[in-house]
Design an enzyme around this catalytic site. Sequence first.
Site, PDB file in Angstrom:
ATOM      1  N   GLY A 158     -27.370  -9.780 -46.942  1.00  0.00           N
ATOM      2  CA  GLY A 158     -26.668 -10.593 -45.955  1.00  0.00           C
ATOM      3  C   GLY A 158     -27.219 -12.009 -45.947  1.00  0.00           C
ATOM      4  O   GLY A 158     -27.558 -12.569 -46.980  1.00  0.00           O
ATOM      5  N   SER A 161     -24.406 -18.013 -44.842  1.00  0.00           N
ATOM      6  CA  SER A 161     -24.513 -19.257 -44.057  1.00  0.00           C
ATOM      7  C   SER A 161     -25.922 -19.484 -43.532  1.00  0.00           C
ATOM      8  O   SER A 161     -26.126 -20.229 -42.585  1.00  0.00           O
ATOM      9  CB  SER A 161     -23.520 -19.269 -42.891  1.00  0.00           C
ATOM     10  OG  SER A 161     -22.191 -19.217 -43.347  1.00  0.00           O
ATOM     11  N   GLY A 164     -30.345 -15.733 -40.170  1.00  0.00           N
ATOM     12  CA  GLY A 164     -31.579 -14.975 -40.241  1.00  0.00           C
ATOM     13  C   GLY A 164     -32.635 -15.555 -41.158  1.00  0.00           C
ATOM     14  O   GLY A 164     -33.691 -14.950 -41.345  1.00  0.00           O
ATOM     15  N   ARG A 284     -20.221 -15.935 -55.990  1.00  0.00           N
ATOM     16  CA  ARG A 284     -19.001 -16.393 -55.316  1.00  0.00           C
ATOM     17  C   ARG A 284     -18.914 -17.906 -55.401  1.00  0.00           C
ATOM     18  O   ARG A 284     -19.861 -18.573 -55.833  1.00  0.00           O
ATOM     19  CB  ARG A 284     -19.034 -15.985 -53.842  1.00  0.00           C
ATOM     20  CG  ARG A 284     -20.296 -16.489 -53.111  1.00  0.00           C
ATOM     21  CD  ARG A 284     -20.327 -16.110 -51.658  1.00  0.00           C
ATOM     22  NE  ARG A 284     -21.617 -16.364 -51.042  1.00  0.00           N
ATOM     23  CZ  ARG A 284     -22.038 -17.541 -50.608  1.00  0.00           C
ATOM     24  NH1 ARG A 284     -21.245 -18.595 -50.742  1.00  0.00           N
ATOM     25  NH2 ARG A 284     -23.225 -17.686 -50.059  1.00  0.00           N
TER      26      ARG A 284
END
Length: 428
Positions: A158, A161, A164, A284
């Site tokens: 994860g 952006s 965390g 991506r």
Amino acid sequence: MTRRALIFVEGSRSNGPLYVEAAQRLCLHPVTLAADPAKYGYLAAEALESIRVDTDNLDALIRECSHLRRTYNIAGITGFSNPDESVYATVGKLCRHFDLPGPNPVSIERCCDKFVQRQLLAEAGVPIPAYRLATNATEVESSAAEIGLPVVLKPAVGGISGTGVRLCRNVDELAEHTTYLLAGKHIWRSSPRILVEEFAQGPHYSAHIMGNEVIGIVAAEFGHPPHFVFRGFTFPALLTDDEHARIADLSLRCLRALGLGWGPTGVEFRWTKHGPVVIEVNPRLSGPPDPQMIKLACGIDLIAEHTKLVVGEQWDLHRSRSHAAAARILVPDRDGTLDWIDGDSQAAAVPGIAEVKLFVKPEALIVMKGDNRDEIGHVIAVSSSLAQTAAILQHAVDLIRWSITPLPTAGKQEQSRPHSTTPSRDAT
């Protein structure tokens, strides 16, 4: 004749509308499959077809696509990261199931697990920061001691952006962010796994790749530590021929190590005192403003060319011009209520400004998260030289101002005051 459709798994506030436009230019009918289509305002605004479906459930997606095939000729399937990059592996599996062009889902899954990604890169001899995997506070503390402060803590899976992700410069910051990640404030899709990583210091660069071709390298600046919030970008990055070649070669080595090479890939670097070090490989296309800057500067529309690849058409990566582009990210400096924001029309009218976008409106609640979701807008400029582009961009952002009334604390409310968009030059 059956209408050709392009299926999107989930949507995106940033790249989503651009992919829809690219699909429509190819006479494709866009259909979005999303867990909550209402999250993506452009779908309703443009009256685009969308279907609510559990996008974490591969079988449910296969059933929905099979149903759509009764109405449409599905030309291709692609998607957007939400809330993490696992959607790209799902897209790869869907493409395999329906015999459509797409990425290798196994390679995507390995790449999206940052710990596995680093293991594969290390085995291939790719320079990366020292790292450890931790699942509890004791392991985080011992890993940081082995590596040496400062360290970067981030979710192993994860972290889209920058969520965390934080620089921990001392034991107090280490304990604070460990508590944040493990105490339920960070949303985990599986058992918590934290990557403890050496802080590689130096300028930040991103290599943008289509297939096995490095299209270009973008330089980026961050705001104040301990967070990694982008503030500005420049394309092409100001590098010597040797530096550019080293980053390009290292990027292709990453593809080979991870089994990538279909469609877009982004490789993030820090140029340290030992040379380029790979921070992350993303299977991506990057979000704005990178695709727009590349299109403005060299004429390659990454979104349009990726869309062609997805539906099995021949792409064109030919450079048609050689300009310089730059972007400034607009980020608030406090939590509160946005009283007003203006100057965007004047900024857009400055010669050389290609795009001004604001993502907030007056009365919006501003809650800073310490990641790239804090962005409230951006400005993009282009000209024939980096120096001229920088001057144009600074002139435009100086015209944009806003005022935020801080949230009341302890019964006291701070005076609202206008804010300039001129960023600090301090960067992590």
